[in-house]
Design an enzyme around this catalytic site. Structure first.
Site, PDB file in Angstrom:
ATOM      1  N   PRO A   2       5.080   7.566  -0.829  1.00  0.00           N
ATOM      2  CG  PRO A   2       4.653   8.427  -2.949  1.00  0.00           C
ATOM      3  CD  PRO A   2       4.427   7.240  -2.088  1.00  0.00           C
ATOM      4  CD  GLU A   3       6.229  10.373   5.238  1.00  0.00           C
ATOM      5  OE1 GLU A   3       6.455  11.492   5.724  1.00  0.00           O
ATOM      6  OE2 GLU A   3       6.222   9.339   5.911  1.00  0.00           O
ATOM      7  CG  HIS A 115       1.488  -3.091 -13.085  1.00  0.00           C
ATOM      8  ND1 HIS A 115       0.328  -3.810 -12.898  1.00  0.00           N
ATOM      9  CD2 HIS A 115       2.516  -3.915 -12.807  1.00  0.00           C
ATOM     10  CE1 HIS A 115       0.660  -5.036 -12.512  1.00  0.00           C
ATOM     11  NE2 HIS A 115       1.968  -5.135 -12.455  1.00  0.00           N
ATOM     12  NE  ARG A 134       0.430  -2.811  -2.804  1.00  0.00           N
ATOM     13  CZ  ARG A 134       0.594  -2.735  -1.485  1.00  0.00           C
ATOM     14  NH1 ARG A 134       1.726  -2.324  -0.990  1.00  0.00           N
ATOM     15  NH2 ARG A 134      -0.389  -3.065  -0.680  1.00  0.00           N
ATOM     16  NE  ARG A 167      -7.556  19.359  15.780  1.00  0.00           N
ATOM     17  CZ  ARG A 167      -8.640  18.951  15.134  1.00  0.00           C
ATOM     18  NH1 ARG A 167      -9.040  17.707  15.219  1.00  0.00           N
ATOM     19  NH2 ARG A 167      -9.326  19.787  14.391  1.00  0.00           N
TER      20      ARG A 167
END
Ligand SMILES: [Zn+2]
Length: 286
Positions: A2-3, A115, A134, A167
């Site tokens: 998920p972002e 889970h 997971r 950078r």
């Protein structure tokens, strides 16, 4: 994974469902990985606390807790009195969903999924469950939690520009660097670079002020669009699996290798930068 927009949507969904409710008790599973704080610390911080609000910080879900809950039994009252450290008003429960984590608000009779690593029983009679097949997700408790990088939706332009000064890393990697910006992942980095017409492999320091200005607007735009879409699709099942059509922001380059650019029809290219795929249009992006 998920972002930011998915986490924002999930946090808003949780806030609308459980803010104001009181955590009466907490059950934690036996798997050690999900627990970043000790089980004892988590239980002590959560039990008998009212959930003041749920919000997103970076890619974390933060439950702001406050006193105001009440122990449910005299035995618990005694236990709390003996073992509880002085409860700080600013305690927070921090949830990071990892790859496959999700938070479920459900009635207690609902079957407990495999889970399931944590269950918070709420005074309203519902349960808040953390499920993560997971086990890359993490639960912890904190106070004054802050993400390490700047918040992409709040950061000012001058600050945003300064993040990339000097950078040498590719701009794509710099966007993904959580110490610079919190919560930007692969999809939105690619999509915002496309909208800003900047190639992902460009050195961050080589971007002009104009290009950084475009990137700044593009990133906010793409994140806000995704949040707006996600906000309208949330269901009772507070899901985290953004990949499965949680919201339908049409990707313009991400995952479209070889397909025609939506602007100029040039096939979208995919390259690997620091181990991550990057998608771009070789004609539209310079
Ligand atoms: Zn193009």
């Amino acid at each position: 994974m998920p972002e930011l927009p998915e986490v924002e949507t999930i946090a808003r969904g949780l806030d609308s469902r459980v803010a104001g409710d009181v955590i009466e008790s907490v059950w934690l599973g036996s798997k050690p990985e999900p627990l970043k704080s000790s089980a004892k610390e988590i239980v002590a911080a959560l039990e008998s606390k009212r959930i003041a609000a749920v919000r997103r910080v970076g890619k974390h879900i933060v439950f702001d807790l406050e006193n105001g809950g009440w122990p449910t039994s005299p035995a618990k009252q005694r236990r709390a009195g003996k073992s509880a450290r002085p409860t700080q008003p600013g305690a927070q429960w921090i949830v990071h969903l990892g790859m496959t984590g999700c938070m479920l608000v459900c009635p207690p009779e609902q079957e407990i999924e495999k889970h399931t690593h944590a269950i918070a029983r709420l005074a309203s009679g519902r349960e808040l469950r953390f499920v993560d097949p997971r086990r890359f997700g993490r639960l912890s408790v904190s106070s004054g939690f802050e993400a390490p990088g700047s918040e992409p939706l709040d950061v000012e332009l001058a600050r945003f520009v300064s993040l990339f000064r000097g950078r040498k890393t590719p701009i794509k990697s710099a966007l993904l660097n959580q110490k610079l910006l919190s919560g930007v992942g692969n999809i939105y980095a690619d999509e915002s670079l496309f909208r800003a017409r900047v190639r992902p492999r460009r050195r961050a320091a080589s971007l002009t002020r104009d290009e950084l200005g475009r990137l700044y607007l593009a990133l906010q735009e793409v994140l806000k669009e995704a949040i707006a879409l996600g906000g309208s699709s949330i269901s009772d099942y507070v899901d985290s699996d953004g990949e499965e059509g949680f919201f339908q922001l049409q990707h313009r380059v991400y995952g479209r290798e070889g397909e025609p650019c939506l602007v100029c029809k040039t096939p979208v290219k995919r390259v690997v930068i620091a181990g991550r795929s990057a998608h771009y249009c070789p004609k539209c992006q310079k």
